[in-house]
Every structure is written in C-alpha cells, then in structure tokens.
Design a protein around this motif. Structure first.
Motif, mmCIF file in Angstrom:
data_model
loop_
_atom_site.group_PDB
_atom_site.id
_atom_site.type_symbol
_atom_site.label_atom_id
_atom_site.label_comp_id
_atom_site.label_asym_id
_atom_site.label_seq_id
_atom_site.Cartn_x
_atom_site.Cartn_y
_atom_site.Cartn_z
ATOM 1 N N ASP A 138 47.790 74.092 -70.557
ATOM 2 C CA ASP A 138 46.389 74.435 -70.328
ATOM 3 C C ASP A 138 45.495 73.205 -70.430
ATOM 4 O OD1 ASP A 138 46.945 77.219 -70.117
ATOM 5 O OD2 ASP A 138 47.074 77.329 -72.309
ATOM 6 N N ASP A 183 39.748 63.136 -72.895
ATOM 7 C CA ASP A 183 40.878 62.486 -73.554
ATOM 8 C C ASP A 183 40.580 61.001 -73.732
ATOM 9 O OD1 ASP A 183 44.011 62.807 -74.127
ATOM 10 O OD2 ASP A 183 43.652 60.903 -73.106
ATOM 11 N N GLU A 223 34.589 68.718 -80.575
ATOM 12 C CA GLU A 223 35.472 68.870 -81.737
ATOM 13 C C GLU A 223 34.899 68.199 -82.981
ATOM 14 O OE1 GLU A 223 39.193 67.272 -80.267
ATOM 15 O OE2 GLU A 223 39.962 69.304 -80.052
ATOM 16 N N GLN A 255 42.059 71.237 -71.007
ATOM 17 C CA GLN A 255 40.888 71.493 -71.849
ATOM 18 C C GLN A 255 39.669 70.880 -71.160
ATOM 19 O OE1 GLN A 255 41.636 73.401 -74.816
ATOM 20 N NE2 GLN A 255 43.448 73.473 -73.488
ATOM 21 N N PRO A 284 42.049 66.330 -71.172
ATOM 22 C CA PRO A 284 43.281 66.476 -71.959
ATOM 23 C C PRO A 284 43.957 67.810 -71.682
ATOM 24 C CG PRO A 284 41.386 66.923 -73.338
ATOM 25 C CD PRO A 284 40.839 66.498 -71.998
ATOM 26 N N TRP A 285 45.230 67.891 -72.026
ATOM 27 C CA TRP A 285 46.012 69.108 -71.872
ATOM 28 C C TRP A 285 46.491 69.584 -73.243
ATOM 29 C CZ3 TRP A 285 47.736 71.386 -67.093
ATOM 30 C CH2 TRP A 285 47.280 70.717 -65.944
ATOM 31 N N GLN A 286 46.536 70.880 -73.390
ATOM 32 C CA GLN A 286 47.170 71.494 -74.561
ATOM 33 C C GLN A 286 48.283 72.378 -74.029
ATOM 34 O OE1 GLN A 286 44.488 73.579 -77.148
ATOM 35 N NE2 GLN A 286 46.036 73.991 -78.678
ATOM 36 N N GLY A 287 49.510 71.876 -74.098
ATOM 37 C CA GLY A 287 50.609 72.579 -73.449
ATOM 38 C C GLY A 287 50.391 72.601 -71.952
#
Length: 202
Positions: free
Chosen positions: A34, A41, A126, A36, A29-32
């Motif tokens: 960046d 995902d 998480e 992860q 997955p991406w956060q903005g």
C-alpha cells in the motif's frame, strides 16, 4: 474529473499503481503493498534532489525551469506580488520537491487534495514540526491553488529532512478547480512528450 480521464504523461504511465489504478509518485513511501500517498519518503526525496529527478515520475529533469503545485496561501502571495508588479521569492523551505511541467499539471488534477478548494487532507504528519504543522487530517486546501514554474531550485539534505527552496518565478497558473488545466496539460503533452522511464522501481 475522474483520474483515469486525465491525459497521463508517458513517464507517469510507467509508475507503479495502487489497487485503484492511481500511479504512485516517486517520493511516496510504501507500507507493504500500500502506497502512503499523504507522506514523503526521506530516501526517495533525497535521491530526487541529488539527481535532479522529478518528484512525480522519478525521471531526470533537464536544466532549466522546474514546477511545483502550491496551496492557497502561497498562491495568494504570488498573485499579490504579481498584481503589485513586484518580484516573488519565498525564502521559506518546503518539503515538496519539483517536477516536470506536465507531471505537475497532471498531479494538480488527479490528487484529490490538490484538485479542489474544499478537499481535505486524509492523514496528519507523523512527526509534526515547523514545516509540517499544517499537515493535519481534515485540513482544507484553500480557495486558489496553482501550478507554478521557477527558474531553478536549491535543496538541502539534513539528517531528518529534505528541504527545497524555489528561485525566480517564471510561470503562475492559478486554479480553484484544477480541471481548468486540462487544455494546458494536453498542449504540453503534444508539444513536449515526456521520455518514458527505463526502470521504475517502487
């Protein structure tokens, strides 16, 4: 080894990169801006399962064997079964999807956590559960990992997870330090170069 000295499968070359130049796996997955890397995902993983796509490069896997990288515990179980002349099948599901042989050899060498026995996880899961309780910041990979081939895989897409189970061991390539796979990766790329992806969105 530095990641940029490891031969890269052509389909991996087409993947988006992070700021350091690392190719980002298809299930990350991406956060903005960046990626992860320590996380998976759900939607990307489900897409790979349903469409038989490599979890590293995101391109189709042909019918036949698939590969994955395993840590110390599962590697030890496989080695014990083989030494005793028994067949090996782990019925426990995993969140980690399959991939091409070249892609998994490559991933085993460039992923810091997979490459060395003293490597530690940088991020915890998480929402830990029975499948991710071991994904704890600071956890050590273990002594001997492996790149493992299986004849096929099964999957289930639940409301919250994508689960994989692997069937019929066909290849076991153990490593303490995964640099030992360098010649194997070079030979695989020379014998069966991967197809470049046509479209590799994030």
């Amino acid at each position: 080894m530095r990641f940029d000295t490891v031969p890269m499968p052509p389909s991996v070359q087409e993947r988006p990169r992070d700021q350091r130049g690392y190719p980002v796996p298809a299930i990350t997955p991406w956060q903005g801006e960046d990626p992860q890397f320590a996380l998976t995902d759900y939607g990307r993983s489900a897409d790979c399962a349903r469409n038989r796509l490599c979890s590293v490069c995101g391109t189709p896997m042909p019918a036949g064997p698939v590969w994955r990288v395993v840590g110390g515990t599962e590697s030890a179980g496989i080695a014990e079964a083989l030494a005793a002349g028994r067949s090996y099948r782990n019925l426990a599901p995993t969140l980690e999807g399959p991939g091409h042989r070249a892609c998994m050899l490559y991933a085993s060498m460039v992923c810091p956590y997979l490459a060395r026995p003293n490597a530690r996880r940088g991020t915890s899961a998480e929402r830990p559960d029975e499948l991710t309780a071991h994904v704890v910041r600071g956890a050590v990979r273990g002594t001997t990992g492996a790149v493992v081939g299986f004849a096929d895989f099964e999957y289930a897409v639940t409301a919250s997870q994508v689960l994989f189970r692997f069937l019929n061991l066909v290849e076991y390539l153990p490593h303490e330090v995964s640099d030992s796979h360098l010649d194997e990766l070079r030979a695989e790329l020379a014998a069966r170069p991967a197809t470049r992806g046509q479209d590799q969105p994030r």
